[in-house]
Design an enzyme around this catalytic site. Structure first.
Site, PDB file in Angstrom:
ATOM      1  N   ASN A 177      -9.158   7.289   2.360  1.00 45.59           N
ATOM      2  CA  ASN A 177      -8.320   6.870   1.231  1.00 45.59           C
ATOM      3  C   ASN A 177      -8.156   7.983   0.205  1.00 45.59           C
ATOM      4  OD1 ASN A 177      -7.047   4.278   1.065  1.00 45.59           O
ATOM      5  ND2 ASN A 177      -9.057   3.315   1.191  1.00 45.59           N
ATOM      6  N   GLU A 230     -11.238  -3.385  11.273  1.00 43.11           N
ATOM      7  CA  GLU A 230     -11.735  -4.355  10.309  1.00 43.11           C
ATOM      8  C   GLU A 230     -11.367  -5.748  10.782  1.00 43.11           C
ATOM      9  OE1 GLU A 230     -11.755  -5.007   5.496  1.00 43.11           O
ATOM     10  OE2 GLU A 230      -9.881  -4.435   6.451  1.00 43.11           O
ATOM     11  N   ASP A 243      -9.870   2.937  -3.891  1.00 46.03           N
ATOM     12  CA  ASP A 243      -8.889   2.867  -2.808  1.00 46.03           C
ATOM     13  C   ASP A 243      -7.917   4.037  -2.958  1.00 46.03           C
ATOM     14  OD1 ASP A 243      -6.931   1.977  -0.899  1.00 46.03           O
ATOM     15  OD2 ASP A 243      -7.675  -0.045  -1.122  1.00 46.03           O
ATOM     16  N   ASN A 289      -4.685   4.996   7.788  1.00 49.32           N
ATOM     17  CA  ASN A 289      -4.803   4.223   6.560  1.00 49.32           C
ATOM     18  C   ASN A 289      -4.097   4.883   5.386  1.00 49.32           C
ATOM     19  OD1 ASN A 289      -5.892   1.866   5.175  1.00 49.32           O
ATOM     20  ND2 ASN A 289      -7.103   3.359   4.013  1.00 49.32           N
ATOM     21  N   GLU A 310       0.851  -1.208   0.000  1.00 51.75           N
ATOM     22  CA  GLU A 310       0.000   0.000   0.000  1.00 51.75           C
ATOM     23  C   GLU A 310       0.878   1.247   0.000  1.00 51.75           C
ATOM     24  OE1 GLU A 310      -2.435   1.916   0.005  1.00 51.75           O
ATOM     25  OE2 GLU A 310      -4.344   0.979   0.517  1.00 51.75           O
ATOM     26  N   ARG A 355      -7.061   2.816  13.114  1.00 50.05           N
ATOM     27  CA  ARG A 355      -5.654   2.995  12.732  1.00 50.05           C
ATOM     28  C   ARG A 355      -5.571   3.944  11.553  1.00 50.05           C
ATOM     29  NH1 ARG A 355      -4.677   0.619   7.873  1.00 50.05           N
ATOM     30  NH2 ARG A 355      -5.797  -1.286   7.284  1.00 50.05           N
TER      31      ARG A 355
END
Length: 414
Positions: A198, A162, A251, A144, A53, A142
């Protein structure tokens, strides 16, 4: 009548004509196929990790940084040597943002804390310092995704917990924060509530900011004040639900020099190009992984689209179907370029130069009057989510408990 010699000669002429025609045809077909090689090409440039990521290109070193969230690893891909190096931190790690004034400092999200650390992308991990910790009211949330704007302010969002087994998400427990050197003790909340923060990016003129809350399947555009760092007037720029042949949730995201958005589709197996001015889908680039997590322009000419992917949610059977899932891919021949990435301007050094001055600075901020934060409110996400975000602006207090502010102060000093 023809004798045998004449018949053989006739056969030779016919065969020569046939071969000549065939070769001409083959050359023509090859020329046609060669022309098709100008279409997008996808290359696997790293071995798979669990959940790659947050790619960011640092042209100062020709390095692509990215993270493997759940393993706690920050990785570097050297464009020139093709080598991958990594360091491991304690916690879920994302995003990674190089520092503006020191190319060996990275700003990294670790769980709910923002950390400055020393790493040149190759050697051992150096010093670390926690700058701030957020979202005390949601201890299982958290960080992201996050990026820096041109002024070096860091925009970084959180997401709710999640469950890795059920994939259920604690909804509306995320926030989008804006952080500057002066607000690290109590960062300003810009958007709340959020589900999965995101996809941040800014347009070429730097007067628009684009943002994604993934489960909404929409990209929101804000007017952006570069000098003040304020956002206003949200509107839906791209609605993925209007693309009938596109699956997955938006995303990570980046933008090109023509102000078109390139959006990674988690569970969608592709990157899409969309025009935020009219919301139209312009291009679909298939990626050999089901869960595509993020994108960034890089390479010497900023004309390579680096794409991160995940295998985190794949079953054993699905991992066999997508053996390269979790890799970083490079997409070439897109006939497009990106903008130069922005770097963070939060700290110039991980080590404190003047401890007494820092104590005074942080103590002044600690006891400063509390200021209310303006937050753009959204309706909670549901199956019948409205096509437009609420445009009313409500004033919410982003109060941080005194004990937590004191702890953040101590962390920022030491």
């Amino acid at each position: 009548m023809f004798d045998h010699f004449q018949i053989d000669m006739l056969r030779l002429v016919v065969l020569s004509f046939f071969l000549s025609s065939y070769w001409t045809s083959v050359k023509s077909q090859n020329a046609t196929h060669a022309a098709n090689f100008d279409s997008p090409s996808v290359f696997q440039v790293t071995q798979p990790v669990d959940h790659s990521e947050g790619p960011i290109w640092d042209g100062r070193k020709s390095i692509l940084y990215f993270v493997d969230i759940h393993s706690g690893r920050v990785l570097s891909y050297n464009y020139n040597t093709k080598k991958v190096n990594f360091i491991t931190l304690k916690g879920a790690v994302t995003p990674v943002i190089p520092a503006k004034n020191n190319e060996n400092i990275l700003i990294v999200g670790v769980d709910r804390s923002l950390v400055a650390l020393e790493w040149d992308g190759e050697k051992e991990l150096g010093s670390q310092r926690t700058l701030t910790t957020v979202s005390q009211q949601f201890p299982q949330s958290r960080f992201n995704d996050g990026k820096a704007d041109k002024q070096g302010r860091v925009w970084i969002g959180t997401m709710g917990f999640e469950n890795p087994q059920t994939r259920s998400l604690d909804a509306n427990q995320g926030m989008l924060y804006k952080m500057t050197k002066d607000t690290l003790i109590s960062p300003k909340v810009e958007v709340a509530p959020v589900n999965i923060s995101n996809g941040l990016c800014w347009n070429k003129a730097n007067n628009k900011m684009y943002y994604i809350d993934s489960p909404t399947r929409k990209v929101v555009e804000y007017d952006f004040d570069e000098e003040k760092g304020d956002i206003s007037n949200p509107r839906i720029a791209v609605d993925i639900t209007k693309f009938p042949y596109v699956t997955g949730n938006p995303d990570g995201m980046t933008i090109d020099q023509d102000d078109n958005l390139w959006i990674a589709l988690y569970y969608g197996g592709s990157v899409i190009k969309a025009n935020p001015r009219n919301g139209q889908l312009l291009q679909v680039v298939p990626i050999p992984a089901r869960d595509v997590t993020s994108v960034i322009w890089g390479g010497p000419n900023l004309d390579i689209l680096f794409v991160t992917t995940s295998r985190f949610h794949l079953s054993d059977t699905e991992r066999k179907m997508y053996p390269a899932a979790g890799s970083v891919f490079a997409v070439t021949n897109l006939n497009q370029k990106g903008l130069v990435p922005n770097f963070a301007d939060l700290v110039n050094s991980v080590r404190r130069a003047n401890l007494i001055a820092e104590i005074i600075l942080n103590t002044n901020e600690l006891f400063a009057p509390t200021v209310s934060n303006e937050v753009v409110s959204y309706a909670p996400v549901s199956s019948n989510t409205n096509n437009n975000p609420q445009t009313t602006r409500t004033v919410e207090r982003a109060d941080v408990p005194f004990w937590m502010t004191m702890l953040n102060t101590i962390r920022s000093i030491f």
